[in-house]
Design a protein around this motif. Structure first.
Motif, short mmCIF file in Angstrom:
data_model
loop_
_atom_site.label_atom_id
_atom_site.label_comp_id
_atom_site.label_asym_id
_atom_site.label_seq_id
_atom_site.Cartn_x
_atom_site.Cartn_y
_atom_site.Cartn_z
N ASN A 152 -21.49 16.80 -2.82
CA ASN A 152 -22.37 15.64 -2.83
C ASN A 152 -22.26 14.82 -4.11
OD1 ASN A 152 -23.39 15.89 -0.29
ND2 ASN A 152 -25.43 16.56 -0.91
N LEU A 153 -21.40 15.25 -5.04
CA LEU A 153 -21.15 14.49 -6.26
C LEU A 153 -19.72 13.97 -6.19
CD1 LEU A 153 -22.77 16.76 -9.01
CD2 LEU A 153 -23.80 14.86 -7.75
N VAL A 154 -19.57 12.66 -6.20
CA VAL A 154 -18.26 12.04 -6.01
C VAL A 154 -17.92 11.18 -7.22
CG1 VAL A 154 -16.85 10.60 -4.49
CG2 VAL A 154 -18.73 11.97 -3.53
N PRO A 155 -17.12 11.70 -8.17
CA PRO A 155 -16.73 10.89 -9.32
C PRO A 155 -15.82 9.74 -8.91
CG PRO A 155 -16.41 13.24 -9.75
CD PRO A 155 -16.64 13.09 -8.28
N MET A 156 -16.05 8.58 -9.53
CA MET A 156 -15.18 7.41 -9.38
C MET A 156 -14.87 6.88 -10.77
SD MET A 156 -16.75 5.53 -5.98
CE MET A 156 -18.09 4.78 -6.89
N VAL A 157 -14.08 5.82 -10.86
CA VAL A 157 -13.55 5.35 -12.14
C VAL A 157 -14.33 4.12 -12.62
CG1 VAL A 157 -11.49 4.67 -13.39
CG2 VAL A 157 -11.29 6.16 -11.39
N HIS A 158 -15.04 4.26 -13.74
CA HIS A 158 -15.86 3.17 -14.26
C HIS A 158 -15.17 2.51 -15.46
CE1 HIS A 158 -19.32 0.73 -14.49
NE2 HIS A 158 -20.02 1.40 -15.39
N GLY A 159 -14.17 1.70 -15.15
CA GLY A 159 -13.42 1.04 -16.20
C GLY A 159 -12.64 2.04 -17.05
N TRP A 160 -12.50 1.74 -18.33
CA TRP A 160 -11.82 2.64 -19.25
C TRP A 160 -12.77 3.12 -20.34
CZ3 TRP A 160 -8.79 6.25 -20.44
CH2 TRP A 160 -8.31 6.46 -21.74
N GLU A 208 -10.46 7.56 -5.93
CA GLU A 208 -9.75 6.50 -6.66
C GLU A 208 -10.32 5.12 -6.33
OE1 GLU A 208 -8.32 8.69 -4.62
OE2 GLU A 208 -6.63 9.69 -5.57
N ILE A 209 -11.59 4.95 -6.63
CA ILE A 209 -12.25 3.65 -6.50
C ILE A 209 -12.55 3.13 -7.89
CG2 ILE A 209 -14.36 2.47 -5.76
CD1 ILE A 209 -14.35 4.10 -3.25
N GLY A 231 -2.56 2.72 -7.95
CA GLY A 231 -2.93 3.96 -7.27
C GLY A 231 -4.37 4.03 -6.83
N TYR A 232 -5.09 2.92 -6.92
CA TYR A 232 -6.48 2.90 -6.48
C TYR A 232 -6.57 2.64 -4.98
CZ TYR A 232 -8.02 2.80 -11.34
OH TYR A 232 -8.27 3.13 -12.66
N ARG A 233 -7.59 3.25 -4.38
CA ARG A 233 -7.85 3.04 -2.95
C ARG A 233 -8.86 1.92 -2.72
NH1 ARG A 233 -7.13 8.06 0.22
NH2 ARG A 233 -6.45 9.75 -1.14
N GLY A 234 -9.79 1.76 -3.69
CA GLY A 234 -10.87 0.83 -3.46
C GLY A 234 -11.38 0.19 -4.73
N LEU A 235 -12.26 -0.78 -4.53
CA LEU A 235 -12.90 -1.54 -5.61
C LEU A 235 -14.37 -1.66 -5.26
CD1 LEU A 235 -12.92 -3.55 -8.06
CD2 LEU A 235 -12.34 -5.34 -6.39
N SER A 236 -15.24 -1.47 -6.25
CA SER A 236 -16.68 -1.59 -6.01
C SER A 236 -17.33 -2.43 -7.10
CB SER A 236 -17.33 -0.20 -5.96
OG SER A 236 -18.72 -0.31 -5.70
N THR A 237 -17.98 -3.52 -6.69
CA THR A 237 -18.73 -4.36 -7.61
C THR A 237 -20.16 -4.50 -7.07
OG1 THR A 237 -17.92 -6.40 -6.57
CG2 THR A 237 -16.66 -5.53 -8.44
N PHE A 238 -20.71 -5.71 -7.09
CA PHE A 238 -22.08 -5.93 -6.64
C PHE A 238 -22.14 -7.19 -5.77
CE2 PHE A 238 -26.61 -7.03 -7.06
CZ PHE A 238 -27.20 -5.79 -6.88
N THR A 239 -23.02 -7.19 -4.80
CA THR A 239 -23.24 -8.21 -3.77
C THR A 239 -22.32 -7.97 -2.57
OG1 THR A 239 -21.72 -9.94 -4.54
CG2 THR A 239 -23.95 -9.96 -5.47
N SER A 240 -22.70 -8.52 -1.44
CA SER A 240 -21.99 -8.27 -0.19
C SER A 240 -20.55 -8.76 -0.27
CB SER A 240 -22.70 -8.97 0.97
OG SER A 240 -24.01 -8.47 1.13
N ARG A 241 -19.64 -7.94 0.26
CA ARG A 241 -18.23 -8.32 0.24
C ARG A 241 -17.99 -9.46 1.23
NH1 ARG A 241 -15.94 -2.77 3.12
NH2 ARG A 241 -16.55 -3.25 5.27
#
Length: 253
Positions: A74-82, A125-126, A146-156
């Motif tokens: 239930n814990l899913v690490p993702m990549v928050h910049g560098w 890899e988001i 090598g990223y699968r996805g991108l996540s920001t804010f507001t509706s895509r």
């Protein structure tokens, strides 16, 4: 918790009566280590039965965080910049990857390498750009890195932000950043959420994109914790479907 939740209850009833699917996901930003606040977040996730996707700052991530995440589906690490470092020109809003600069692609690549060193295959890899801002030139390169996805804010606007790169955003943030912190007033928050759901129901936004709830556990006060638990419980009890993006990594929604 005080506040008039009736408008949200009414909207969720419409979704149930029309047998509409409401997928929801939870993202928490600025994660670096095991803390009491992170422990609270993990307990809440377990109690709710809703996975929490941890946007981890790679350069500052500690082994204690890896230990917390080990074996926790239930814990899913993702990549928050560098490094969560502001590189914006003077006078511009804060962003680490929001403007063209030397090292933009290199930093995003280093971030992925560092996360692999820390978590092995146990991360998703988001790419989550700090401050939710990203330059279009980097978006087109993320899939090649090598990223699968991108996540920001507001509706895509589109499911694919670039070839091979799925965009899955967050839409609700309970923190009153413009007021210096604390909780956004309940009625204001509920009105905004109801409007989001109505737009989805009317087809004005993409209702296949999981509705994203964004938190920052390190700056939560008791009112933000209380709202988070109440709101997510309210959605789940009202028929929303919890989403673990790691389970859908090969075909992100």
């Amino acid at each position: 918790m005080q506040g008039d939740w009736a408008p949200l209850e009414k909207e969720l009833a419409i979704w149930r009566n029309q047998s509409l699917d409401l997928p929801i996901w939870w993202r928490d930003d600025d994660v670096v280590a095991q803390t009491d606040a992170l422990d609270t977040l993990v307990r809440m996730s377990d109690d709710l039965g809703l996975p929490v996707h941890l946007a981890v700052i790679p350069v500052g991530a500690e082994v204690s965080l890896v230990t917390v995440c080990a074996g926790q589906a239930n814990l899913v690490p993702m990549v928050h910049g560098w490094a969560h470092q502001n590189h914006s020109p003077p006078g511009e809003k804060k962003a680490e990857f929001g403007h063209p600069r030397d090292g933009l692609v290199a930093d995003a690549t280093k971030a992925l390498t560092r996360m692999r060193e820390l978590f092995g295959p146990g991360f998703l890899e988001i790419f989550v750009p700090p401050w939710n801002r990203i330059d279009p030139s980097l978006v087109t390169s993320l899939g090649d890195i090598g990223y699968r996805g991108l996540s920001t804010f507001t509706s895509r606007v589109f499911r694919q932000a670039a070839p091979g790169l799925v965009q899955i955003n967050t839409h609700i943030d309970p923190i009153h950043w413009r007021a210096g912190g604390g909780l956004v007033p309940i009625e204001q928050q509920i009105a905004g959420i109801v409007s989001l759901l109505q737009d989805r129901r009317a087809g004005q936004t993409d209702k296949t994109e999981p509705l994203g709830f964004l938190t920052h556990h390190l700056v939560h006060d008791p009112s933000i914790w209380a709202f988070t638990e109440r709101f997510l419980s309210f959605l789940l009890d009202g028929g929303a479907r919890p989403v673990n993006l790691a389970d859908e990594a090969d075909h992100l929604p």
